[in-house]
Design a protein around this motif. Structure first.
Motif, short mmCIF file in Angstrom:
data_model
loop_
_atom_site.label_atom_id
_atom_site.label_comp_id
_atom_site.label_asym_id
_atom_site.label_seq_id
_atom_site.Cartn_x
_atom_site.Cartn_y
_atom_site.Cartn_z
N VAL A 186 -30.28 -24.29 15.14
CA VAL A 186 -29.19 -23.54 15.74
C VAL A 186 -28.52 -24.40 16.81
O VAL A 186 -29.20 -25.01 17.64
CB VAL A 186 -29.67 -22.19 16.32
CG1 VAL A 186 -30.73 -22.36 17.41
CG2 VAL A 186 -28.48 -21.37 16.84
N PHE A 187 -27.21 -24.50 16.74
CA PHE A 187 -26.39 -25.13 17.77
C PHE A 187 -25.76 -24.04 18.61
O PHE A 187 -25.24 -23.06 18.05
CB PHE A 187 -25.26 -25.96 17.14
CG PHE A 187 -25.69 -27.23 16.47
CD1 PHE A 187 -25.48 -28.46 17.08
CD2 PHE A 187 -26.25 -27.22 15.20
CE1 PHE A 187 -25.85 -29.66 16.46
CE2 PHE A 187 -26.63 -28.40 14.57
CZ PHE A 187 -26.43 -29.62 15.20
N TYR A 188 -25.76 -24.19 19.93
CA TYR A 188 -25.10 -23.16 20.75
C TYR A 188 -24.71 -23.70 22.12
O TYR A 188 -25.34 -24.61 22.66
CB TYR A 188 -25.99 -21.93 20.89
CG TYR A 188 -27.31 -22.10 21.58
CD1 TYR A 188 -27.48 -21.79 22.93
CD2 TYR A 188 -28.44 -22.55 20.88
CE1 TYR A 188 -28.72 -21.92 23.57
CE2 TYR A 188 -29.67 -22.68 21.49
CZ TYR A 188 -29.80 -22.36 22.84
OH TYR A 188 -31.03 -22.49 23.47
N SER A 189 -23.66 -23.11 22.66
CA SER A 189 -23.20 -23.43 24.01
C SER A 189 -24.15 -22.78 25.00
O SER A 189 -24.38 -21.57 24.96
CB SER A 189 -21.78 -22.92 24.23
OG SER A 189 -20.89 -23.52 23.33
N SER A 190 -24.70 -23.59 25.91
CA SER A 190 -25.69 -23.09 26.87
C SER A 190 -25.32 -23.52 28.29
O SER A 190 -24.26 -24.11 28.52
CB SER A 190 -27.09 -23.58 26.49
OG SER A 190 -28.08 -22.88 27.21
N GLU A 191 -26.20 -23.18 29.21
CA GLU A 191 -26.01 -23.52 30.63
C GLU A 191 -24.62 -23.07 31.10
O GLU A 191 -23.86 -23.82 31.69
CB GLU A 191 -26.25 -25.01 30.86
CG GLU A 191 -27.66 -25.44 30.48
CD GLU A 191 -27.93 -26.92 30.68
OE1 GLU A 191 -27.15 -27.58 31.41
OE2 GLU A 191 -28.93 -27.41 30.12
N ASP A 192 -24.31 -21.78 30.78
CA ASP A 192 -22.99 -21.22 31.10
C ASP A 192 -21.87 -22.05 30.49
O ASP A 192 -20.83 -22.27 31.10
CB ASP A 192 -22.81 -21.05 32.60
CG ASP A 192 -23.52 -19.81 33.13
OD1 ASP A 192 -23.60 -18.82 32.37
OD2 ASP A 192 -24.00 -19.83 34.28
N ASN A 193 -22.11 -22.50 29.26
CA ASN A 193 -21.15 -23.24 28.43
C ASN A 193 -21.00 -24.71 28.83
O ASN A 193 -20.24 -25.45 28.19
CB ASN A 193 -19.76 -22.59 28.42
CG ASN A 193 -19.74 -21.30 27.63
OD1 ASN A 193 -20.76 -20.84 27.14
ND2 ASN A 193 -18.57 -20.70 27.51
N TRP A 194 -21.71 -25.18 29.82
CA TRP A 194 -21.54 -26.57 30.25
C TRP A 194 -22.14 -27.56 29.27
O TRP A 194 -21.65 -28.69 29.13
CB TRP A 194 -22.16 -26.77 31.63
CG TRP A 194 -21.29 -26.32 32.75
CD1 TRP A 194 -21.38 -25.18 33.47
CD2 TRP A 194 -20.14 -27.01 33.25
NE1 TRP A 194 -20.36 -25.10 34.41
CE2 TRP A 194 -19.59 -26.23 34.30
CE3 TRP A 194 -19.52 -28.22 32.94
CZ2 TRP A 194 -18.46 -26.61 35.01
CZ3 TRP A 194 -18.40 -28.61 33.66
CH2 TRP A 194 -17.88 -27.80 34.68
N THR A 195 -23.22 -27.18 28.56
CA THR A 195 -23.96 -28.13 27.73
C THR A 195 -24.31 -27.46 26.40
O THR A 195 -24.69 -26.29 26.37
CB THR A 195 -25.23 -28.59 28.45
OG1 THR A 195 -24.84 -29.33 29.62
CG2 THR A 195 -26.10 -29.47 27.57
#
Length: 345
Positions: A186-195
């Motif tokens: 799974v690929f996902y935007s994390s760290e409040d979209n930063w990384t």
């Protein structure tokens, strides 16, 4: 998920050789209704393609729709794969679905859906995981998680409205990728979209591989680049990832990254789109990349042209592209196209 397609589907395309994709125009299903499968992905299974997406049909409480096709042009609405009423309520508040993707687990013979599960203000930011015995559903949500705990202390501010210190990195725009060996990620935007994160799934595809070890079962990629709309694909043994910037509903310039190993390191390149309106990805945002059956090196870039004032009227932008020997590619606008006029090699 937009998976590698089997040769069993190849002949279906040529029965509809006169059909054309018309990016950005209203796309009707076989009954004449506009297709409602936004932020979605396609699963080939047997001799059929299944298209899952956010169902914005006015007047019904559907969360995820399912359509089927044998040629990628003509889509039959199979119905609701996941109802809003079957989504979990957390702390007395309902949740909603964005960017659902489905893969098939050959070991368990289950269809597994991952989604960005959210609440108002976008502070919930978790993965919702659902399973079904049939590709058309109904799917049942079995858990909501943040796949990776806060193991690297990236949260430094005193304010932590998304509770990443307690529950791990946020889970927002996402996609699934199933590799040649059947292993899924799974690929996902994390760290409040930063990384961006990429995380190997367990044998059932219902959670992260355990124990989670950074660099072995998961990785932080595109660190501090603030990218979303991940659309992974594989070509010639290398991994590729098209993403967008984070500008809300407004379209922006895509870019792409490439790696020899799915966990990285990843090298990022400029916008692959070229021509008029390339700087806003032709007014759209990436959702998937789909290999074209029978055409080695040819792919379909799948994107959404969001209409925040009327989300059910958001349109689909599907455009072909061809890989070059060094792994480069360009995506050009076309008013209409079909499989007989794919880009030259």
């Amino acid at each position: 998920m937009c998976s590698l397609l089997g040769a069993a589907l190849f002949l279906s395309f040529y029965a509809r050789a006169g059909s054309e994709f018309r990016p950005g125009e209203t796309w009707l299903d076989v009954k004449g209704n506009s297709i409602q499968a936004h932020g979605g992905g396609i699963l080939p299974f047997g001799n059929v393609y299944y298209w899952y997406g956010e169902d914005r049909t006015p007047g019904i409480r559907s969360a995820v729709s399912c359509y089927s096709s044998t040629n990628l042009f003509d889509w039959k609405r199979e119905g609701v794969a996941l109802w809003q009423t079957n989504l979990p309520h957390v702390n007395g508040r309902r949740t909603f679905v964005e960017r659902p993707k489905v893969i098939y687990n050959a070991r368990t013979k289950k269809f597994v859906m991952w989604m960005h599960l959210e609440q108002g203000r976008y502070l919930f930011a978790r993965a919702g995981i659902a399973v079904s015995d049939m590709p058309t559903g109904p799917f049942t949500v079995i858990k909501t998680i943040r796949p990776v705990e806060n193991t690297n202390d990236f949260v430094t501010a005193d304010s932590d409205p998304t509770q990443q210190k307690n529950f791990g990195g946020t889970f927002r725009d996402m996609n699934l990728f199933q590799d040649d060996d059947g292993r899924a990620y799974v690929f996902y935007s994390s760290e409040d979209n930063w990384t961006m994160y990429v995380v190997q799934l367990n044998d059932d595809d219902t959670g992260p591989e355990s124990p989670a070890v950074e660099g072995k079962t998961w990785a932080r990629i595109l660190v501090k680049q603030m990218r979303e709309g991940p659309a992974p694909f594989k070509w010639n043994g290398k991994y590729f990832l098209i993403t967008s910037a984070c500008t809300g509903w407004k379209p922006n310039a895509a870019n792409y990254s490439m790696a020899d190993n799915i966990l990285g390191p990843w090298q990022t390149f400029d916008n692959p789109c070229a021509g008029t309106n390339a700087q806003v990805t032709f007014g759209s945002q990436s959702t998937c990349v789909l290999p074209v059956p029978g055409h080695t090196g040819d792919f379909i870039f799948m994107a959404d042209r969001w209409n925040p004032q009327n989300l059910p009227d958001s349109r689909y932008v599907w455009l072909p592209f061809t890989m070059k020997a060094g792994g480069e590619f360009n995506i050009y606008w076309r008013d209409h196209w079909n499989f007989s006029n794919l880009p030259a090699q």
